[in-house]
Write a protein that holds these residues in place. Structure first.
Motif, short mmCIF file in Angstrom:
data_model
loop_
_atom_site.label_atom_id
_atom_site.label_comp_id
_atom_site.label_asym_id
_atom_site.label_seq_id
_atom_site.Cartn_x
_atom_site.Cartn_y
_atom_site.Cartn_z
N ASP A 111 -12.71 0.83 11.62
CA ASP A 111 -11.46 1.44 11.97
C ASP A 111 -10.85 2.20 10.86
OD1 ASP A 111 -11.47 -0.09 14.41
OD2 ASP A 111 -10.41 -1.63 13.59
N LEU A 112 -11.23 1.78 9.50
CA LEU A 112 -10.65 2.65 8.68
C LEU A 112 -11.08 3.94 8.50
CD1 LEU A 112 -9.06 3.05 5.97
CD2 LEU A 112 -11.02 2.13 4.53
N THR A 162 -0.32 5.64 11.25
CA THR A 162 -0.58 4.74 10.16
C THR A 162 -1.78 3.80 10.41
OG1 THR A 162 1.09 3.04 10.62
CG2 THR A 162 1.64 4.92 9.26
N PHE A 163 -2.17 3.36 9.10
CA PHE A 163 -3.50 2.51 9.13
C PHE A 163 -3.32 1.51 8.09
CE2 PHE A 163 -7.31 0.58 7.72
CZ PHE A 163 -8.00 0.15 8.62
N HIS A 164 -3.08 0.18 8.24
CA HIS A 164 -2.62 -0.74 7.42
C HIS A 164 -3.42 -2.19 7.50
CE1 HIS A 164 0.50 -3.78 5.51
NE2 HIS A 164 -0.56 -3.19 4.49
N ARG A 165 -4.23 -2.58 6.66
CA ARG A 165 -4.64 -3.78 6.83
C ARG A 165 -4.86 -4.58 5.39
NH1 ARG A 165 -4.98 -1.73 11.12
NH2 ARG A 165 -6.80 -1.59 12.63
N ILE A 198 -7.80 -5.86 -1.52
CA ILE A 198 -7.28 -6.80 -0.86
C ILE A 198 -6.28 -6.08 0.56
CG2 ILE A 198 -7.45 -8.69 -2.51
CD1 ILE A 198 -4.32 -7.88 -3.47
N GLU A 199 -5.81 -4.80 0.25
CA GLU A 199 -5.02 -4.26 1.03
C GLU A 199 -5.17 -2.80 1.13
OE1 GLU A 199 -0.13 -3.83 2.01
OE2 GLU A 199 -0.82 -3.88 -0.05
N VAL A 200 -5.51 -2.14 2.15
CA VAL A 200 -5.73 -0.57 2.22
C VAL A 200 -4.65 -0.17 3.25
CG1 VAL A 200 -7.44 -1.21 4.09
CG2 VAL A 200 -7.40 1.01 2.65
N ALA A 201 -4.14 0.94 3.10
CA ALA A 201 -3.07 1.62 3.92
C ALA A 201 -3.40 2.98 3.89
CB ALA A 201 -1.82 1.33 3.51
N ALA A 202 -3.10 3.79 5.07
CA ALA A 202 -3.04 5.16 5.18
C ALA A 202 -2.05 5.52 6.05
CB ALA A 202 -4.47 5.67 5.29
N VAL A 203 -1.54 6.81 5.67
CA VAL A 203 -0.40 7.59 6.47
C VAL A 203 -0.93 8.97 6.84
CG1 VAL A 203 1.92 8.65 6.47
CG2 VAL A 203 1.45 6.20 5.60
N PHE A 232 -9.97 6.42 11.05
CA PHE A 232 -8.57 6.91 11.07
C PHE A 232 -8.67 7.88 9.78
CE2 PHE A 232 -4.56 6.89 8.75
CZ PHE A 232 -3.79 7.01 9.94
N LEU A 233 -9.59 7.81 8.77
CA LEU A 233 -9.75 8.87 7.99
C LEU A 233 -10.47 10.12 8.54
CD1 LEU A 233 -11.06 6.93 4.86
CD2 LEU A 233 -8.65 7.48 5.26
N GLY A 234 -11.29 9.96 9.57
CA GLY A 234 -11.96 11.35 9.97
C GLY A 234 -12.53 12.00 8.87
N ASP A 235 -12.35 13.37 9.12
CA ASP A 235 -12.83 14.18 8.12
C ASP A 235 -11.65 14.84 7.04
OD1 ASP A 235 -11.98 16.19 9.86
OD2 ASP A 235 -13.79 16.97 10.14
#
Length: 233
Positions: A76-77, A38-41, A22-27, A80-83
């Motif tokens: 989009d996620l 950041t990525f946040h959805r 229900i929520e995913v975030a990355a820094v 952002f994560l790339g490799d």
């Protein structure tokens, strides 16, 4: 060195039983430090959120009405994560949920070689001790006073600080540290080390005011007598 700190919130504990993200975030980290990217959805789970899950993260069905499905945010996620390596606390949990969502989208799972489990790192460093994110924040002096419920983007930012401490508490690659280390090794080996002095120029007006201050406040000062006074002007 680019790395990603990631966290998810979910409807439950088992993606194989139909629980969803229900929520995913990355820094983003570069050389262990956050860059500000950041990525946040928030994600509509396409199912009900059990009350026990709401008690953990605070999200209700109403909170996610109108939010995108995972399939709508997945590209989009992944961009952002790339490799980059992906750091998560109890990483197999987050990877398991992400893999289940990727499978629904017809996409391959994340490469487990990218997984960095900060919980496993903490257990190696503090065996037999509590190693939850809150426990590590308290032990390592990271302020988590704003963490009243699980929140993916906040947890990412806290984990970024915890991970830095777990990795030694300093940013790699500082030229000064490398220079000092090299100089220390040379001294230990008995080699001569050439240091370049970096004098700080002092305007004569300031120097004169300083001398006058010392003369008024300090009587019979040792540093104004030979041999200390030699070369002073």
């Amino acid at each position: 060195m680019r790395q990603i700190v990631l966290d998810t919130e979910t409807t439950g504990l088992d993606p194989l039983q139909g629980d969803r993200i229900i929520e995913v975030a990355a820094v983003e980290l570069v050389n262990l430090l956050p860059t500000g990217a950041t990525f946040h959805r928030l994600v509509h789970p396409e199912r009900d959120i059990p009350a026990e899950a709401t008690r953990v993260h605070g999200f209700t069905n109403a909170d996610l009405e109108g939010k995108p499905r995972f399939a709508e945010i997945v590209q989009d996620l992944l961009a952002f994560l790339g490799d980059a390596p992906i750091i998560a606390h109890n990483a197999p949990f987050d990877f398991g949920f992400l893999d289940a969502e990727l499978l629904r989208c017809g996409l391959p799972p994340l490469d487990r070689a990218r997984m960095v489990d900060s919980l496993a790192l903490a257990k190696q460093r503090y065996p037999g001790m509590p190693n939850s994110l809150d426990a590590l924040c308290r032990r390592l002096g990271v302020d988590n006073s704003m963490r009243t419920a699980h929140n993916a983007i906040l947890d990412c930012r806290l984990l970024a600080q915890v991970y830095l401490e777990l990795m030694g508490g300093k940013q790699p690659g500082f030229e000064l540290a490398a220079t000092l280390a090299a100089g220390g090794a040379a001294v230990a080996a008995g080699e001569a080390v050439e240091w370049t002095p970096l004098p700080i120029p002092v305007p004569e007006e300031s120097a004169a005011a300083h001398r006058a201050f010392l003369a008024a406040k300090v009587k019979d000062a040792l540093w104004l007598k030979p041999p200390f006074a030699e070369g002073q002007g």
